[in-house]
Design a protein around this motif. Structure first.
Motif, PDB file in Angstrom:
ATOM      1  N   ALA A 189     -17.834  26.710  88.398  1.00  0.00           N
ATOM      2  CA  ALA A 189     -16.378  26.813  88.474  1.00  0.00           C
ATOM      3  C   ALA A 189     -15.766  27.385  87.201  1.00  0.00           C
ATOM      4  O   ALA A 189     -15.995  26.855  86.116  1.00  0.00           O
ATOM      5  CB  ALA A 189     -15.784  25.443  88.748  1.00  0.00           C
ATOM      6  N   PRO A 190     -14.968  28.443  87.336  1.00  0.00           N
ATOM      7  CA  PRO A 190     -14.144  28.865  86.204  1.00  0.00           C
ATOM      8  C   PRO A 190     -13.112  27.771  85.914  1.00  0.00           C
ATOM      9  O   PRO A 190     -12.859  26.900  86.755  1.00  0.00           O
ATOM     10  CB  PRO A 190     -13.449  30.132  86.720  1.00  0.00           C
ATOM     11  N   ASP A 191     -12.493  27.828  84.757  1.00  0.00           N
ATOM     12  CA  ASP A 191     -11.432  26.870  84.438  1.00  0.00           C
ATOM     13  C   ASP A 191     -10.164  27.177  85.237  1.00  0.00           C
ATOM     14  O   ASP A 191      -9.512  26.275  85.747  1.00  0.00           O
ATOM     15  CB  ASP A 191     -11.116  26.915  82.934  1.00  0.00           C
ATOM     16  N   LEU A 192      -9.833  28.464  85.326  1.00  0.00           N
ATOM     17  CA  LEU A 192      -8.622  28.920  85.992  1.00  0.00           C
ATOM     18  C   LEU A 192      -8.977  30.028  86.968  1.00  0.00           C
ATOM     19  O   LEU A 192      -9.737  30.939  86.633  1.00  0.00           O
ATOM     20  CB  LEU A 192      -7.622  29.454  84.958  1.00  0.00           C
ATOM     21  N   VAL A 193      -8.425  29.940  88.172  1.00  0.00           N
ATOM     22  CA  VAL A 193      -8.589  30.979  89.188  1.00  0.00           C
ATOM     23  C   VAL A 193      -7.199  31.442  89.586  1.00  0.00           C
ATOM     24  O   VAL A 193      -6.305  30.623  89.807  1.00  0.00           O
ATOM     25  CB  VAL A 193      -9.346  30.435  90.422  1.00  0.00           C
ATOM     26  N   ILE A 194      -7.020  32.757  89.680  1.00  0.00           N
ATOM     27  CA  ILE A 194      -5.739  33.332  90.097  1.00  0.00           C
ATOM     28  C   ILE A 194      -5.995  34.204  91.317  1.00  0.00           C
ATOM     29  O   ILE A 194      -6.785  35.150  91.256  1.00  0.00           O
ATOM     30  CB  ILE A 194      -5.107  34.166  88.962  1.00  0.00           C
ATOM     31  N   GLU A 195      -5.336  33.853  92.407  1.00  0.00           N
ATOM     32  CA  GLU A 195      -5.427  34.626  93.647  1.00  0.00           C
ATOM     33  C   GLU A 195      -4.066  35.259  93.902  1.00  0.00           C
ATOM     34  O   GLU A 195      -3.056  34.566  93.963  1.00  0.00           O
ATOM     35  CB  GLU A 195      -5.823  33.738  94.834  1.00  0.00           C
ATOM     36  N   VAL A 196      -4.038  36.587  94.032  1.00  0.00           N
ATOM     37  CA  VAL A 196      -2.831  37.303  94.425  1.00  0.00           C
ATOM     38  C   VAL A 196      -2.913  37.439  95.942  1.00  0.00           C
ATOM     39  O   VAL A 196      -3.860  38.038  96.455  1.00  0.00           O
ATOM     40  CB  VAL A 196      -2.734  38.679  93.741  1.00  0.00           C
TER      41      VAL A 196
ATOM     42  N   SER B  46      -2.801  38.503  99.623  1.00  0.00           N
ATOM     43  CA  SER B  46      -2.784  39.720 100.431  1.00  0.00           C
ATOM     44  C   SER B  46      -2.704  39.290 101.883  1.00  0.00           C
ATOM     45  O   SER B  46      -3.262  38.249 102.244  1.00  0.00           O
ATOM     46  CB  SER B  46      -4.076  40.522 100.246  1.00  0.00           C
ATOM     47  N   PRO B  47      -2.064  40.088 102.725  1.00  0.00           N
ATOM     48  CA  PRO B  47      -2.011  39.718 104.138  1.00  0.00           C
ATOM     49  C   PRO B  47      -3.402  39.501 104.742  1.00  0.00           C
ATOM     50  O   PRO B  47      -3.587  38.610 105.564  1.00  0.00           O
ATOM     51  CB  PRO B  47      -1.315  40.918 104.793  1.00  0.00           C
ATOM     52  N   SER B  48      -4.378  40.263 104.294  1.00  0.00           N
ATOM     53  CA  SER B  48      -5.715  40.183 104.900  1.00  0.00           C
ATOM     54  C   SER B  48      -6.536  38.986 104.427  1.00  0.00           C
ATOM     55  O   SER B  48      -7.487  38.596 105.095  1.00  0.00           O
ATOM     56  CB  SER B  48      -6.489  41.473 104.629  1.00  0.00           C
ATOM     57  N   THR B  49      -6.180  38.385 103.288  1.00  0.00           N
ATOM     58  CA  THR B  49      -7.011  37.303 102.753  1.00  0.00           C
ATOM     59  C   THR B  49      -6.263  35.992 102.506  1.00  0.00           C
ATOM     60  O   THR B  49      -6.859  35.016 102.058  1.00  0.00           O
ATOM     61  CB  THR B  49      -7.672  37.724 101.421  1.00  0.00           C
ATOM     62  N   ALA B  50      -4.964  35.943 102.785  1.00  0.00           N
ATOM     63  CA  ALA B  50      -4.157  34.758 102.455  1.00  0.00           C
ATOM     64  C   ALA B  50      -4.696  33.479 103.087  1.00  0.00           C
ATOM     65  O   ALA B  50      -4.751  32.440 102.426  1.00  0.00           O
ATOM     66  CB  ALA B  50      -2.704  34.979 102.864  1.00  0.00           C
ATOM     67  N   LYS B  51      -5.104  33.533 104.342  1.00  0.00           N
ATOM     68  CA  LYS B  51      -5.592  32.321 105.003  1.00  0.00           C
ATOM     69  C   LYS B  51      -6.874  31.808 104.348  1.00  0.00           C
ATOM     70  O   LYS B  51      -7.076  30.601 104.239  1.00  0.00           O
ATOM     71  CB  LYS B  51      -5.807  32.570 106.492  1.00  0.00           C
ATOM     72  N   LEU B  52      -7.738  32.702 103.925  1.00  0.00           N
ATOM     73  CA  LEU B  52      -8.952  32.278 103.219  1.00  0.00           C
ATOM     74  C   LEU B  52      -8.599  31.689 101.856  1.00  0.00           C
ATOM     75  O   LEU B  52      -9.125  30.653 101.457  1.00  0.00           O
ATOM     76  CB  LEU B  52      -9.909  33.454 103.014  1.00  0.00           C
ATOM     77  N   ASP B  53      -7.708  32.373 101.112  1.00  0.00           N
ATOM     78  CA  ASP B  53      -7.343  31.929  99.763  1.00  0.00           C
ATOM     79  C   ASP B  53      -6.708  30.541  99.771  1.00  0.00           C
ATOM     80  O   ASP B  53      -6.994  29.715  98.907  1.00  0.00           O
ATOM     81  CB  ASP B  53      -6.371  32.920  99.112  1.00  0.00           C
ATOM     82  N   LEU B  54      -5.831  30.294 100.736  1.00  0.00           N
ATOM     83  CA  LEU B  54      -5.096  29.032 100.786  1.00  0.00           C
ATOM     84  C   LEU B  54      -5.836  27.934 101.534  1.00  0.00           C
ATOM     85  O   LEU B  54      -5.464  26.767 101.438  1.00  0.00           O
ATOM     86  CB  LEU B  54      -3.728  29.253 101.444  1.00  0.00           C
ATOM     87  N   GLY B  55      -6.868  28.292 102.271  1.00  0.00           N
ATOM     88  CA  GLY B  55      -7.607  27.320 103.071  1.00  0.00           C
ATOM     89  C   GLY B  55      -8.956  26.981 102.476  1.00  0.00           C
ATOM     90  O   GLY B  55      -9.038  26.255 101.473  1.00  0.00           O
ATOM     91  N   PRO B  56     -10.024  27.509 103.077  1.00  0.00           N
ATOM     92  CA  PRO B  56     -11.362  27.103 102.642  1.00  0.00           C
ATOM     93  C   PRO B  56     -11.683  27.433 101.188  1.00  0.00           C
ATOM     94  O   PRO B  56     -12.346  26.647 100.518  1.00  0.00           O
ATOM     95  CB  PRO B  56     -12.299  27.841 103.600  1.00  0.00           C
TER      96      PRO B  56
ATOM     97  N   VAL C 187      -0.403  33.749  93.542  1.00  0.00           N
ATOM     98  CA  VAL C 187       0.703  34.647  93.249  1.00  0.00           C
ATOM     99  C   VAL C 187       1.175  35.298  94.551  1.00  0.00           C
ATOM    100  O   VAL C 187       0.425  36.020  95.191  1.00  0.00           O
ATOM    101  CB  VAL C 187       0.294  35.716  92.217  1.00  0.00           C
ATOM    102  N   ASN C 188       2.407  35.002  94.913  1.00  0.00           N
ATOM    103  CA  ASN C 188       2.986  35.506  96.149  1.00  0.00           C
ATOM    104  C   ASN C 188       3.939  36.656  95.805  1.00  0.00           C
ATOM    105  O   ASN C 188       5.069  36.421  95.388  1.00  0.00           O
ATOM    106  CB  ASN C 188       3.717  34.382  96.886  1.00  0.00           C
ATOM    107  N   GLY C 189       3.462  37.880  95.962  1.00  0.00           N
ATOM    108  CA  GLY C 189       4.256  39.056  95.614  1.00  0.00           C
ATOM    109  C   GLY C 189       5.447  39.267  96.517  1.00  0.00           C
ATOM    110  O   GLY C 189       6.481  39.768  96.073  1.00  0.00           O
ATOM    111  N   ARG C 190       5.329  38.876  97.775  1.00  0.00           N
ATOM    112  CA  ARG C 190       6.436  39.061  98.714  1.00  0.00           C
ATOM    113  C   ARG C 190       7.620  38.172  98.344  1.00  0.00           C
ATOM    114  O   ARG C 190       8.762  38.618  98.296  1.00  0.00           O
ATOM    115  CB  ARG C 190       5.981  38.778 100.135  1.00  0.00           C
TER     116      ARG C 190
END
Length: 186
Positions: free
Chosen positions: A104-111, A113-123, A139-142
């Motif tokens: 595990a990194p100490d900090l993870v940053i996910e921007v 994207s419509p194509s990956t949001a469900k993966l990023d926020l879920g599993p 990070v939610n650009g919208r």
């Protein structure tokens, strides 16, 4: 949810794939392929990563910031490519490998994207927490917002959501601060 390749594999098998593009992530043993990110996604990621990197160069010995594509192997069934991750100096030798990160990194940053949001926020978020990621930013650009999650009892829990008028900082990178508005500038 992104379509999978309908191929199950382990992290060891994943590491035998040829280098991308295309780029894949292994999520709970399933191989996911996604298109390259949109232009605005890359601008946001670059704004954050370059600010952190500049701070780390001026303040040697704090750690390393890494950008995607870079594999982060968290379990035998999970190898992700977060948009940005940070590993503190005292953990570099145990986490960073020739391939990317193993652990595990100490900090993870996910921007998002419509194509990956469900993966990023879920599993992915679930596994990040279980693996010991201390902090995750989504990070939610919208909406121009950044939900901040902190590790609590093996789970990443939403602590606060930063808005465009706020300043972002983290105790993981002492002395670093950035106006949220600067993250969304082009």
């Amino acid at each position: 949810m992104l379509p999978t390749t309908h191929q199950r594999m382990t992290a060891k098998e994943y590491q035998q794939l040829p280098e991308g593009p295309p780029y894949f992530q292994l999520v709970r043993g399933e191989l996911f392929k996604s298109p390259s990110p949109r232009f605005w996604h890359q601008e946001i990621a670059l704004n954050i990563a370059s600010s952190i990197r500049e701070h780390l160069r001026r303040n040697r010995g704090l750690g390393e910031v890494i950008i995607s594509p870079s594999d982060v192997e968290l379990t035998d069934d999970d190898v992700y490519q977060p948009d940005i991750y940070f590993v503190s100096a005292d953990r570099l030798a145990e986490v960073i490998t020739e391939q990317g990160a193993s652990g595990a990194p100490d900090l993870v940053i996910e921007v998002l994207s419509p194509s990956t949001a469900k993966l990023d926020l879920g599993p992915k978020a679930e596994v990040y927490g279980a693996a010991g990621v201390k902090e995750m930013w989504v990070v939610n650009g919208r909406d121009k917002q950044i939900p901040i999650y902190f590790l609590q009892s093996g789970e990443l829990v939403l602590s606060r959501t930063l808005k465009i008028s706020d300043t972002i900082e983290t105790s993981l990178i002492p002395g670093w601060r950035l106006q949220v508005a600067e993250i969304f500038e082009s």
